[in-house]
Motif scaffolding. Structure first.
Motif, short mmCIF file in Angstrom:
data_model
loop_
_atom_site.label_atom_id
_atom_site.label_comp_id
_atom_site.label_asym_id
_atom_site.label_seq_id
_atom_site.Cartn_x
_atom_site.Cartn_y
_atom_site.Cartn_z
N ALA A 1 -24.71 38.70 32.65
CA ALA A 1 -22.99 39.47 32.04
C ALA A 1 -23.51 40.65 31.86
N GLU A 2 -24.21 41.04 30.87
CA GLU A 2 -24.65 42.17 30.07
C GLU A 2 -24.15 43.32 31.57
N ASP A 3 -24.95 43.69 32.67
CA ASP A 3 -25.00 44.10 33.44
C ASP A 3 -23.42 44.59 33.66
N LEU A 4 -22.83 43.16 33.76
CA LEU A 4 -21.36 43.65 34.27
C LEU A 4 -20.77 44.43 33.53
N LYS A 5 -20.76 43.50 32.42
CA LYS A 5 -20.02 44.35 31.40
C LYS A 5 -20.36 46.42 31.74
N LYS A 6 -22.05 46.63 31.35
CA LYS A 6 -21.90 47.36 31.27
C LYS A 6 -20.97 48.23 32.28
N VAL A 7 -21.39 47.79 33.64
CA VAL A 7 -21.25 49.14 34.89
C VAL A 7 -19.74 49.25 34.77
N LEU B 1 -31.75 35.26 22.66
CA LEU B 1 -30.09 35.10 23.65
C LEU B 1 -30.74 35.70 25.23
N THR B 2 -31.25 34.82 25.66
CA THR B 2 -32.06 35.42 26.91
C THR B 2 -31.73 34.80 28.41
N GLY B 3 -32.10 34.63 29.81
CA GLY B 3 -31.72 34.24 30.38
C GLY B 3 -31.48 35.21 31.62
N LYS B 4 -30.81 34.39 32.82
CA LYS B 4 -30.14 34.81 34.15
C LYS B 4 -28.97 35.18 33.80
N ARG B 5 -28.54 34.83 32.88
CA ARG B 5 -27.06 34.16 32.56
C ARG B 5 -26.13 35.42 31.91
N VAL B 6 -27.44 35.64 31.02
CA VAL B 6 -27.10 36.17 29.48
C VAL B 6 -27.49 38.05 30.42
N GLN B 7 -28.22 37.50 30.70
CA GLN B 7 -28.53 39.24 31.84
C GLN B 7 -27.56 39.95 32.54
N ARG C 1 -17.16 31.56 31.66
CA ARG C 1 -16.58 33.10 32.08
C ARG C 1 -17.69 34.13 31.62
N GLU C 2 -17.10 35.54 32.02
CA GLU C 2 -18.23 36.06 31.74
C GLU C 2 -18.57 36.16 30.15
N LEU C 3 -19.47 36.39 29.98
CA LEU C 3 -19.27 36.80 28.24
C LEU C 3 -21.28 37.16 28.69
N ASP C 4 -21.08 38.14 27.92
CA ASP C 4 -21.57 38.98 27.30
C ASP C 4 -22.54 38.80 25.84
N ARG C 5 -23.82 39.52 25.79
CA ARG C 5 -24.99 39.10 24.53
C ARG C 5 -23.56 38.84 23.42
#
Length: 979
Positions: free
Chosen positions: A955-961, A947-953, A605-609
Motif C-alpha cells: 500500500a505504501e509503494d502504491l501511494k508513492k507511485v 506497522l510492517t508486513g507485505k500489505r503495508v509495504q 482498502r488500500e491504506l498506507d502506513r
C-alpha cells in the motif's frame, strides 16, 4: 520626366568616369559595378534593382564576447596598365581605412546582434503576465515599444562608423529588407544576420575592385609598408576587438541588472495580489517536489534514479561549494580550511522569486540571504543537520538534505552537492570513509540522465586529481559531463606554461571527455568575501588575463555566470528529453502494483502506513474510553481479591500466628493492634497502590489485546503493545494517594464492632477460606519435603529419595511429639531438638538440627491451621457471646474479630482505590496514551517499525507511485505550456 532626365545625366557622368579611369583599359559596364559601388556612383539609375543573395549560412549562437568570423583577404595579381603616381596615395589609403573600419564594424555588429539575442532570451524567461495586467503598470507591457535594443545598437554602430552615408538613402540600403521585417522578432533576427553577412561580402568584393582600380603600385613604397609585421597587426586588431567586446559586455550586464530589477518588481507586485488570484507553482518547484517524493520512495524498482539533476563532484577542497554559492548568489554552506565540511548530500533547488531567501523542505522558516545573521544561522543549521544524519562510528552519510533557494535572476535547476572525494583516510575518520564517498558519488552519477558537474582545482597539479578518473568511468563518452576548472587566478600565477591551462580547457590533458569546459574564479580564499566582491574580482581578472587576450580561453568559457547559464540549459534539455519516458515507466509500475493488490487483498482498502496508524489510533482511544466504563463493582472485586493475595501471607505469618501464641485474649488483642499499626504505617498503603496500579495495567492490557471478532486486525497488535508499554511507563500514581489511604486504612482497622450476625458469618467464611488455602499450601510443601505417600508409590510407581526419607522419619518423630502435647508452642526447645535427633540416630537416621527445625515449621503450621479451622467452626454460634463480650463463656473468638477487621479494611481500601482509578488515574492514563500516539505519529521510524508486513509495504509503494505519477503529469503539462 525630370527625374528620368536627371537619371540619364547621372548615367552619362558615371560612364565618363569609368572611361577616363586611369589604369583601366576598356569600358566597365554599369551593371558590372559592385552593389555598394552602384549605391555610391549610381544611386538614381532607373533600372537599378538590388539583388540580395540567398542566405546560406546556418543560424549559429554566439556569446557576448564572440564575433563574426573574418575571412582573410587574398591579393590576386591584376593585369592592368601603369598607374600615374598622382593616383596611388588616395587608393592605397582608402583600401587600408576600409579594411580596418570594416573589421571593427563586423565585430561590433556581431556583438550587437548577440546582445540583442541575449536580451530576447532574458525577455522570454519572464513568465506570462497577461493574467496579472491589472497589477503591473502599463509601462511594463509597453517596454518593447520604447526599448528596441537590437535596432538602436545597430544604428549606433553604423553611425559611429560613418556608414550612414552608405546606408542612409531609403530604397538602396542593405538593411531595407529588415525595415519591413517588424512583423515578428524572428524575421528581424534572420534578416539582420543575413544583411550583415551580405554587407561583409560586398565590402570584401568592393575592396578587391578598389585594388584592381588602383593599378600597379611602386615596388619601393610597397616594401616600406610591408615592414610592419603581421604579428603587430594581429595584436592591434585583437586589442581593439577586446575593447569592443568588453564595451558590449558592460552593456549586457547593465541590461541584465535592469531586467533583474524589473522582474523583481513584477514578482513583488504579484506577491502582494496573491489574495486576489492564486499563483501557479513554478516549474522548478514542481520538479523539486517530484525529486523529494522520489527520495522517500524505497521500492525495488529504482526508477527514481533516472530523473535528471545536476550532480556536483570534485576532490576535497577543490571549490565545489564555492561554485555552488556563486550559482546560488549567496554563501549558504559551512566552510572550513582543509577540513571535510560536506558530510552528506545537499540537494539545492534554485528558483526565481521576489526575495532572496532559503528554506528547508521540512521547515517553514525562511532565511533572508541578504542578512548576515540569517546566513550564519543557515550555515549553522546545515552543519547541524549533517552531523545529525551521520550515525555514530561513521564520517559521512547518504541521507540527503533538501534546501530551496529563491531569488531574482537565479537560474532554475536542481543541484546535488556531494562530499568531496578523498585519497587518504586521516585520523578521526571512519576506516571506510573513502569507500563510502565513492559509493555515494557513483550512486548519483550512474543515473543515465544526471548531469555531472566535475570540479577540478586549477591551483594543484592535474596528476593529483582523483575525480576525473571516477567521472570518466561513469560517463566515458562525456555526453552529460561539464568540466569546471576553479582557482584559475592561482593557476595563472603558479603554472610555468600557460598552455597547460589551455590543454585542460580543450580537454586534451585529462582522459575524460565533456560537453563543455569552463574556467572560473571563486574569490581570493577569504571566507568573509561577499558574492558581489567575488564576482567583481572574477570579471576584473578575466578582463586583464593573458589567457583571454592571447585566445587561450574563449570568452564564453569563463565566469560563473556563463557556467550557470550553460548548466541550466543542459539541465532543462535533459529534463525535456527524459521526463516523459520516466512518467511512462511509473504508469507501468502503478498498473503492476494495483494488479498485485487486487489479487492479494481484494476486500481491503488500500491504506498506507499513515492511514493505518490513524485507524489504529482511533481503536486505541476507543479502548481507553471503554476502560472508564468498567462498573464500580467489578473494580472493587478485583481490587479486593488482588490486595488480599498480596497481603495474606503477611497477615497469617506476621500477625495472626504470633498473636495466637499468646495465653489470653487481652494479650492477643494487644499483639494484633501493635502489629496492625506497624503494618499500616509502613507497608500497607504502598502495597495497596501497587495493587491498584497493577490492576489498572491488567485491565488496560485486556482491553487492548482482547480480540474483537471478525473486525480484529492483527496488523495493529504490535503497535498496540508498544503504546500500552510506553503509556504504562510514563504513568505515575498520584503521590498524595498513599497519605490519604493510610488514614483510611488505620481508621478501618481500629474498628472492632461487628453490628450483626451476617457480618459475623461473613468474617467466619473469610477466615475459613484463608486458613484452608494456607493449609493446602502447607500440605503441598510437606508432600514435596517427604515425597509421595504409600498410595502414590503403589499406584504411580514413584519412590522417595534419600533426603525425602530422612525428612519423612523426622516428620513422623515430630508428629509423635505433637500428639503428646497438642498445645505445644511454635518453637522447639534445644533439649527437644536433641531428643528428636537421638531418637532418629537410634533408628539409624543421621539428621542435622537445621533439618529438624525446617521440618518442624511445616508440621506445626499444619497442626496450627487444623486447630484454627476447628476453632472457627466452634465460633459459628459465638456471635451471642461476642455481643456479651464473652462474659461467663469459655469460648473466645478474637481471631474471628481480627479477620473481620482485615476484611473490612480490604473493602474500604478497594472502594477508595476504585474512586481514585475512575476519577483520576484512568483519565491520566488516557492522556498519556494520547501523548504517546502523538509522539509515534511524528516518529516515522517508529511507525515503520511497528506497522510492517507485505500489505503495508504494498500500500505504501502504491501511494508513492500514484503521487509521483500525478506530480510528473502536472509537471509535464506545465512544461508543455511553457514551450
Amino acid at each position: 520626366m525630370w527625374r528620368l532626365r536627371r537619371a540619364a545625366v547621372a548615367c552619362e557622368v558615371c560612364q565618363s568616369l569609368v572611361k577616363h579611369s586611369s589604369g583601366i583599359k576598356g569600358s566597365l559596364p554599369l551593371q558590372k559595378l559592385h552593389l555598394v559601388s552602384r549605391s555610391i556612383y549610381h544611386s538614381h539609375h532607373p533600372t537599378l534593382k538590388l539583388q540580395r543573395p540567398q542566405l546560406r549560412t546556418s543560424f549559429q549562437q554566439f556569446s557576448s564576447l564572440t564575433n563574426l568570423p573574418l575571412r582573410k583577404l587574398k591579393f590576386s595579381p591584376i593585369k592592368c596598365g601603369y598607374q600615374p603616381r598622382r593616383n596611388f596615395w588616395p587608393a592605397r589609403l582608402a583600401t587600408r581605412l576600409l579594411k580596418l573600419r570594416y573589421l571593427i564594424l563586423g565585430s561590433a555588429v556581431g556583438g550587437g546582434y548577440t546582445a540583442k539575442k541575449t536580451f530576447d532570451q532574458w525577455k522570454d524567461m519572464i513568465p506570462d503576465l497577461s493574467e496579472y495586467k491589472w497589477i503591473v503598470p502599463d509601462i511594463v507591457w509597453e517596454i518593447d515599444e520604447y526599448i528596441d535594443f537590437g535596432h538602436k545598437l545597430v544604428s549606433e554602430v553604423i553611425g559611429a562608423s560613418d556608414l550612414l552615408l552608405l546606408l542612409g538613402s531609403p530604397g538602396e540600403t542593405a538593411f531595407r529588407a529588415t525595415d519591413h521585417g517588424s512583423e515578428s522578432d524572428k524575421h528581424f533576427r534572420k534578416g539582420l544576420l543575413g544583411e550583415l553577412i551580405l554587407l561583409q561580402q560586398q565590402i570584401q568584393e568592393h575592396e578587391e575592385e578598389a585594388r584592381r582600380a588602383a593599378g600597379q603600385y611602386s615596388t619601393s613604397y610597397a616594401q616600406q609598408k610591408r615592414k610592419v609585421s603581421d604579428k603587430e597587426k594581429i595584436d592591434q586588431l585583437q586589442e581593439e576587438l577586446l575593447h569592443t567586446q568588453l564595451k558590449y559586455q558592460r552593456i549586457l550586464e547593465r541590461l541584465e541588472k535592469e531586467n533583474k530589477e524589473l522582474r523583481k518588481l513584477v514578482l513583488q507586485k504579484d506577491d502582494k495580489g496573491i489574495h486576489h488570484r492564486k499563483l501557479k507553482k513554478s516549474l522548478i518547484d514542481m520538479y523539486s517536489e517530484v525529486l523529494d517524493v522520489l527520495s522517500d520512495y524505497d521500492a525495488s524498482y529504482n526508477t527514481q534514479d533516472h530523473l535528471p539533476r545536476v550532480v556536483v563532484v570534485g576532490d576535497q577542497s577543490a571549490g565545489k561549494t564555492s561554485v555552488l554559492e556563486m550559482i546560488a548568489q549567496a554563501r549558504i554552506f559551512p566552510r572550513g580550511s582543509g577540513e571535510m565540511m560536506t558530510r552528506s548530500p545537499v540537494k539545492v533547488t534554485l528558483s526565481e522569486g521576489p526575495h532572496h531567501v532559503a528554506l528547508f523542505k521540512d521547515s517553514s522558516r525562511e532565511f533572508d540571504l541578504t542578512k548576515e545573521e540569517d546566513l550564519a544561522a543557515l550555515r549553522h543549521e546545515i552543519e547541524l543537520r549533517m552531523r545529525k544524519n551521520v550515525k555514530e562510528g561513521y564520517t559521512v552519510s547518504p541521507e540527503t538534505i533538501s534546501l530551496n533557494v529563491k531569488g531574482p535572476g537565479l537560474q532554475r535547476m536542481v543541484l546535488v552537492d556531494l562530499p568531496g572525494v578523498i585519497n587518504t583516510v586521516t585520523s578521526g575518520m571512519a576506516p571506510d570513509t573513502k569507500e563510502t564517498i565513492f559509493s555515494i558519488s557513483k550512486a548519483y552519477m550512474q543515473n543515465p540522465n544526471a548531469i555531472i558537474l566535475c570540479i577540478q582545482d586549477g591551483s594543484v597539479d592535474a596528476e593529483r586529481s582523483i575525480v576525473t578518473d571516477l567521472v570518466s568511468q561513469m560517463d566515458p563518452h562525456g555526453r552529460r559531463t561539464i568540466f569546471v576548472l576553479t582557482k584559475v587566478d592561482l593557476a595563472e600565477k603558479n603554472v610555468a606554461s600557460p598552455s597547460r591551462i589551455q590543454q585542460i580547457i580543450e580537454g586534451k590533458l585529462f582522459p575524460m571527455k565533456a560537453l563543455g569546459y569552463f574556467a572560473v574564479v571563486t574569490g581570493k580564499g577569504n571566507s568573509s568575501e561577499s558574492i558581489e566582491a567575488i564576482r567583481e574580482y572574477e570579471e576584473e581578472f578575466f578582463q586583464n588575463s593573458k589567457l583571454l587576450k592571447t585566445s587561450m580561453l574563449k570568452a564564453h568559457q569563463v565566469t560563473t555566470r556563463n557556467l550557470s547559464l550553460a548548466v541550466s540549459d543542459c539541465f532543462w534539455k535533459m529534463v525535456r528529453e527524459s521526463v516523459e519516458q520516466q512518467a511512462d515507466s511509473f504508469k507501468a509500475t502503478r498498473f503492476n502494483l494495483e494488479t498485485e493488490w487486487k489479487n492479494n487483498y481484494p476486500r481491503l482498502r488500500e491504506l498506507d502506513r499513515n492511514e493505518l496508524f490513524e485507524k489504529a489510533k482511533n481503536e486505541i482511544l476507543d479502548e481507553v474510553i471503554s476502560l472508564s466504563q468498567v462498573t464500580p463493582k467489578h473494580w472493587e472485586e478485583i481490587l479486593q481479591q488482588s490486595l488480599w493475595e498480596r497481603v495474606s501471607t503477611h497477615v497469617i505469618e506476621n500477625i495472626y500466628l504470633p498473636a495466637a501464641q499468646t495465653m489470653n485474649s487481652g494479650t492477643f488483642n494487644t499483639t494484633v493492634d501493635i502489629k496492625l499499626k506497624q503494618w499500616t504505617d509502613k507497608q500497607l498503603p504502598n502495597k495497596a497502590v501497587e495493587v491498584a496500579w497493577e490492576t489498572l495495567q491488567e485491565e488496560f492490557s485486556r482491553f487492548m489485546t482482547e480480540p474483537k471478532g471478525k473486525e480484529h486486525d492483527d496488523i495493529f497488535d504490535k503497535l498496540k503493545e508498544a503504546v500500552k508499554e510506553e503509556s504504562i511507563k510514563r504513568h505515575k500514581w498520584n503521590d498524595f494517594a498513599e497519605d490519604s489511604l493510610r488514614v483510611i486504612q488505620h481508621n478501618a482497622l481500629e474498628d472492632r464492632s461487628i453490628s450483626d450476625k451476617q457480618q459475623w458469618d461473613a468474617a467466619i467464611y473469610f477466615m475459613e477460606e484463608a486458613l484452608q488455602a494456607r493449609l493446602k499450601d502447607t500440605e503441598n510443601a510437606i508432600e514435596n519435603m517427604v515425597g509421595p505417600d504409600w498410595k502414590k508409590r503403589w499406584l504411580y510407581w514413584k519412590n522417595r529419595t534419600q533426603e525425602q526419607c530422612v525428612h519423612n522419619e523426622t516428620k513422623n518423630e515430630l508428629e509423635k511429639m505433637l500428639k503428646c502435647n497438642e498445645e505445644h508452642p511454635a518453637y522447639l526447645a534445644s533439649d527437644e531438638i536433641t531428643t528428636v535427633r537421638k531418637n532418629l540416630e537410634s533408628r539409624g537416621v543421621e539428621v542435622d538440627p537445621s533439618l529438624i527445625k525446617d521440618t518442624w515449621h511445616q508440621v506445626y503450621r499444619r497442626h496450627f491451621l487444623k486447630t484454627a479451622l476447628n476453632h472457627c467452626n466452634l465460633c459459628r454460634r459465638g456471635f451471642y457471646y461476642y455481643q456479651r463480650h464473652f462474659v461467663d463463656s469459655e469460648l473466645e473468638c478474637n481471631d474471628v474479630v481480627l479477620f473481620w477487621r482485615i476484611q473490612r479494611m480490604l473493602a474500604i481500601t478497594a472502594n477508595t482505590l476504585r474512586q481514585q482509578l475512575t476519577n483520576t488515574e484512568v483519565r491520566r492514563l488516557e492522556k498519556n496514551v494520547k501523548e504517546v500516539l502523538e509522539d509515534f505519529a511524528e516518529d516515522s521510524e517508529k511507525k515503520i517499525k511497528l506497522l510492517t508486513g507485505k500489505r503495508v509495504q504494498l500500500a505504501e509503494d502504491l501511494k508513492k507511485v500514484r503521487e509521483i505519477q500525478e506530480k510528473l503529469d502536472a509537471f509535464i503539462e506545465a512544461l508543455h505550456q511553457e514551450k
